[in-house]
Design a protein around this motif. Structure first.
Motif, short mmCIF file in Angstrom:
data_model
loop_
_atom_site.label_atom_id
_atom_site.label_comp_id
_atom_site.label_asym_id
_atom_site.label_seq_id
_atom_site.Cartn_x
_atom_site.Cartn_y
_atom_site.Cartn_z
N LEU A 1 -8.86 0.00 0.05
CA LEU A 1 -7.77 0.74 -0.59
C LEU A 1 -8.14 2.22 -0.75
CD1 LEU A 1 -4.95 0.44 -1.70
CD2 LEU A 1 -5.95 -0.11 -3.93
N SER B 1 0.83 -1.21 0.00
CA SER B 1 0.00 0.00 0.00
C SER B 1 0.86 1.26 0.00
CB SER B 1 -0.94 0.01 1.22
OG SER B 1 -1.90 -1.02 1.11
N PHE C 1 -2.81 -3.53 -8.59
CA PHE C 1 -2.50 -3.67 -7.17
C PHE C 1 -2.50 -5.15 -6.80
CE2 PHE C 1 -3.60 -3.67 -2.63
CZ PHE C 1 -2.59 -2.85 -2.14
N VAL D 1 -8.05 -4.24 -8.56
CA VAL D 1 -7.95 -5.14 -7.43
C VAL D 1 -8.85 -6.35 -7.69
CG1 VAL D 1 -7.41 -3.31 -5.79
CG2 VAL D 1 -9.80 -3.92 -6.20
N THR E 1 -11.36 -5.26 -0.99
CA THR E 1 -10.05 -4.63 -1.18
C THR E 1 -10.21 -3.25 -1.80
OG1 THR E 1 -8.99 -6.78 -1.47
CG2 THR E 1 -7.79 -4.87 -2.26
N LYS F 1 -7.70 3.95 2.56
CA LYS F 1 -6.30 4.19 2.89
C LYS F 1 -5.71 5.32 2.05
CE LYS F 1 -5.14 -0.48 4.49
NZ LYS F 1 -4.30 -1.70 4.23
#
Length: 382
Positions: free
Chosen positions: A262, A234, A321, A253, A258, A265
């Motif tokens: 993500l 990440s 990712f 992803v 996820t 974040k």
């Protein structure tokens, strides 16, 4: 070859010029004349090869040539079946763009699930062209809002993806409702046994067009991979976005969870991002894509469900990712960039657990991807 060589009328050629279409792509050169004269077509061409215009233009031309468009509240002339809501909206937009200034008005409506059916039941009245996902189409048929007995041209777009998403039974139900005498156009990115079986059942003496452009597309894409531990993945992603000052990047992803995690974040670390996946409402998905396309949001995080439904002509960056399950899905993902003869960059983040699978992807792709060690990168603060 020019568009003027393909048998299209002056009004359409004027619109093509206004839309800055220079010369026809290979799929357009072969498909447009065949569809114009009423032939069935089996087209095998990758996503982004120009196939949407290859059937939209001749269909609009044929509708223009008809002496009169006999409008009915529930009967339609053209049906385009697509796998996803996003693709339905995009195809309808192409019809509307090319048909906006034609002498004879052509009404095109997109119908799909995830939104209320009632407005769509009203919108389809008098529509000449119906662009639909299979499930919602059958819902409207059951409500007597749509009748398929008058369909003159059927288009199956991304037929392989329709099958992958589990719509085989729905497609068969649709086929049973269509008139036997019609023109059928089938497009697919791949030609597997299932597609050949469908082609054998719905196509009559088709013109087969197979455009091999995958290698050219891949060569236009600068591919890079970073070896990274799961704990640093990440932070590495944020480092790449911030240090590279990436303004428009599509991140793929594997799961909806996820994707949402993500986005949270990224936002926590000062990067605007929005998730787009099957658990989002259609309104949320449409808004996310619109903001990403317009540049309001620099990062879009998506699942494979939408790999073929995101059409941005000059998307500069794609990041894996997480790797997809198959090499074919990898090609579809990175193919979102490097479209329309433009260059693009595709980056993959590879953990030790991913390395064998990534090797398989490269072997199937026939191209080696340079691997960069990320251990020495200072990711503190990202």
């Amino acid at each position: 070859m020019q568009f003027s060589d393909l048998g299209l009328s002056k009004p359409l050629l004027t619109i093509i010029t206004e839309q800055a279409y220079a010369t026809p792509y290979p799929i357009q050169q072969e498909a447009i004349p065949a569809i114009l004269v009423g032939k069935d077509v089996l087209g095998i061409a990758r996503t982004g090869s120009g196939k949407t215009a290859s059937y939209v233009l001749p269909i609009l031309e044929r509708l223009q040539r008809q002496r009169a468009l006999v409008r009915s509240s529930v009967s339609h002339r053209v049906l385009v079946l697509v796998p996803t809501r996003e693709l339905a909206a995009q195809v309808a937009t192409v019809f509307q763009t090319f048909g906006a200034d034609l002498p004879r008005r052509i009404k095109t409506v997109a119908v799909f699930g995830g939104v209320s059916a009632n407005p769509q039941m009203i919108a389809v009245r008098g529509a000449d062209v119906l662009v639909a996902t299979p499930g919602r189409l059958l819902d409207l048929v059951a409500q007597n809002a749509v009748k398929l007995s008058g369909i003159e041209t059927l288009v199956l777009d991304e037929a392989d993806k329709i099958l992958e998403l589990g719509f085989a039974d729905e497609m068969k139900q649709v086929f049973d409702l269509l008139p036997g005498h019609r023109q059928t156009v089938l497009f697919s990115a791949t030609l597997g046994d299932a597609i050949q079986d469908i082609g054998a059942s719905v196509l009559r003496k088709p013109i087969t067009i197979e455009i091999e452009e995958a290698e050219k597309s891949i060569d236009q894409i600068q591919q890079t991979a970073y070896r990274v531990t799961p704990e640093r993945k990440s932070a590495l992603l944020r480092y790449l976005i911030k240090s590279g000052k990436l303004k428009q990047v599509l991140i793929f992803v594997s799961t909806t969870r996820t994707a949402d995690n993500l986005v949270a974040k990224l936002a926590k670390n000062g990067i605007q991002a929005v998730a787009m996946h099957g658990h989002k409402t259609q309104g949320a998905r449409t808004e996310a894509l619109a903001k990403f396309k317009s540049g309001q949001i620099p990062v879009l995080v998506a699942t494979d469900l939408l790999a073929r439904g995101i059409d941005i002509q000059f998307l500069p960056h794609v990041i894996n990712f997480e790797l997809p399950r198959s090499p074919k899905d990898y090609i579809h993902r990175i193919g979102r960039t490097g479209r329309a003869d433009a260059s693009g960059e595709a980056i993959s983040l590879i953990t030790p657990e991913d390395e064998h699978h990534f090797g398989v992807i490269q072997k199937k792709m026939g191209k080696r991807v340079g691997m960069i060690e990320s251990a020495a990168l200072q990711l503190t603060g990202y």
